[in-house]
Design a protein around this motif. Structure first.
Motif, PDB file in Angstrom:
ATOM      1  N   LYS A 152      84.849   0.601 -74.978  1.00  0.00           N
ATOM      2  CA  LYS A 152      84.265   1.408 -73.904  1.00  0.00           C
ATOM      3  C   LYS A 152      84.528   2.897 -74.143  1.00  0.00           C
ATOM      4  O   LYS A 152      83.632   3.726 -73.955  1.00  0.00           O
ATOM      5  CB  LYS A 152      84.849   0.969 -72.559  1.00  0.00           C
ATOM      6  CG  LYS A 152      84.257   1.687 -71.375  1.00  0.00           C
ATOM      7  CD  LYS A 152      84.832   1.175 -70.057  1.00  0.00           C
ATOM      8  CE  LYS A 152      84.245   1.947 -68.894  1.00  0.00           C
ATOM      9  NZ  LYS A 152      84.815   1.524 -67.613  1.00  0.00           N
ATOM     10  N   GLN A 208      88.284  -4.356 -75.564  1.00  0.00           N
ATOM     11  CA  GLN A 208      87.149  -3.932 -74.736  1.00  0.00           C
ATOM     12  C   GLN A 208      87.354  -2.512 -74.197  1.00  0.00           C
ATOM     13  O   GLN A 208      86.399  -1.733 -74.114  1.00  0.00           O
ATOM     14  CB  GLN A 208      86.920  -4.918 -73.601  1.00  0.00           C
ATOM     15  CG  GLN A 208      86.373  -6.242 -74.086  1.00  0.00           C
ATOM     16  CD  GLN A 208      86.311  -7.294 -72.992  1.00  0.00           C
ATOM     17  OE1 GLN A 208      86.849  -7.115 -71.899  1.00  0.00           O
ATOM     18  NE2 GLN A 208      85.652  -8.398 -73.286  1.00  0.00           N
ATOM     19  N   GLN A 209      88.585  -2.161 -73.855  1.00  0.00           N
ATOM     20  CA  GLN A 209      88.870  -0.802 -73.400  1.00  0.00           C
ATOM     21  C   GLN A 209      88.580   0.200 -74.513  1.00  0.00           C
ATOM     22  O   GLN A 209      87.977   1.251 -74.272  1.00  0.00           O
ATOM     23  CB  GLN A 209      90.329  -0.681 -72.964  1.00  0.00           C
ATOM     24  CG  GLN A 209      90.652  -1.388 -71.679  1.00  0.00           C
ATOM     25  CD  GLN A 209      92.155  -1.463 -71.418  1.00  0.00           C
ATOM     26  OE1 GLN A 209      92.969  -1.303 -72.318  1.00  0.00           O
ATOM     27  NE2 GLN A 209      92.521  -1.732 -70.170  1.00  0.00           N
ATOM     28  N   ASP A 223      91.283  -7.624 -73.725  1.00  0.00           N
ATOM     29  CA  ASP A 223      91.097  -6.577 -72.715  1.00  0.00           C
ATOM     30  C   ASP A 223      91.263  -5.207 -73.357  1.00  0.00           C
ATOM     31  O   ASP A 223      90.481  -4.285 -73.099  1.00  0.00           O
ATOM     32  CB  ASP A 223      92.097  -6.719 -71.563  1.00  0.00           C
ATOM     33  CG  ASP A 223      91.740  -7.805 -70.578  1.00  0.00           C
ATOM     34  OD1 ASP A 223      90.588  -8.291 -70.614  1.00  0.00           O
ATOM     35  OD2 ASP A 223      92.610  -8.177 -69.775  1.00  0.00           O
ATOM     36  N   HIS A 224      92.280  -5.059 -74.208  1.00  0.00           N
ATOM     37  CA  HIS A 224      92.509  -3.785 -74.877  1.00  0.00           C
ATOM     38  C   HIS A 224      91.384  -3.472 -75.855  1.00  0.00           C
ATOM     39  O   HIS A 224      90.945  -2.319 -75.950  1.00  0.00           O
ATOM     40  CB  HIS A 224      93.857  -3.784 -75.593  1.00  0.00           C
ATOM     41  CG  HIS A 224      95.016  -3.689 -74.658  1.00  0.00           C
ATOM     42  ND1 HIS A 224      95.198  -2.642 -73.783  1.00  0.00           N
ATOM     43  CD2 HIS A 224      96.048  -4.529 -74.446  1.00  0.00           C
ATOM     44  CE1 HIS A 224      96.305  -2.832 -73.079  1.00  0.00           C
ATOM     45  NE2 HIS A 224      96.831  -3.976 -73.457  1.00  0.00           N
TER      46      HIS A 224
END
Length: 76
Positions: free
Chosen positions: A66, A62-63, A59-60
């Motif tokens: 982005k 992907q953050q 998740d991190h």
């Protein structure tokens, strides 16, 4: 402490490598069924913790991807 994106990638790789080493050290062990509390998900065994850790770390990643893809980066 501020690190470059490349340095942060290195830190993430190190954490994944350490996790793989830890998983290898307990593979086949009776410790895999031992449960430890998670504040949101309740008791998790080691297999569940390893899976949660992987999803959480991704998740991190992907953050970060982005943020880096934002046309206004680094001023966005």
């Amino acid at each position: 402490e501020q690190l470059s994106v490349e340095a942060l990638r290195g830190v993430i790789r190190e954490v994944f490598d350490e996790t793989k080493t830890l998983i290898g050290s307990v593979a086949g062990s009776d410790k895999l069924d031992q449960k430890f509390p998670h504040p949101l998900f309740g008791p998790l065994n080691l297999k569940e913790w390893f899976a949660f850790h992987r999803v959480h770390a991704m998740d991190h990643v992907q953050q970060i991807d982005k943020i880096l893809a934002d046309p206004g980066y680094p001023h966005a």
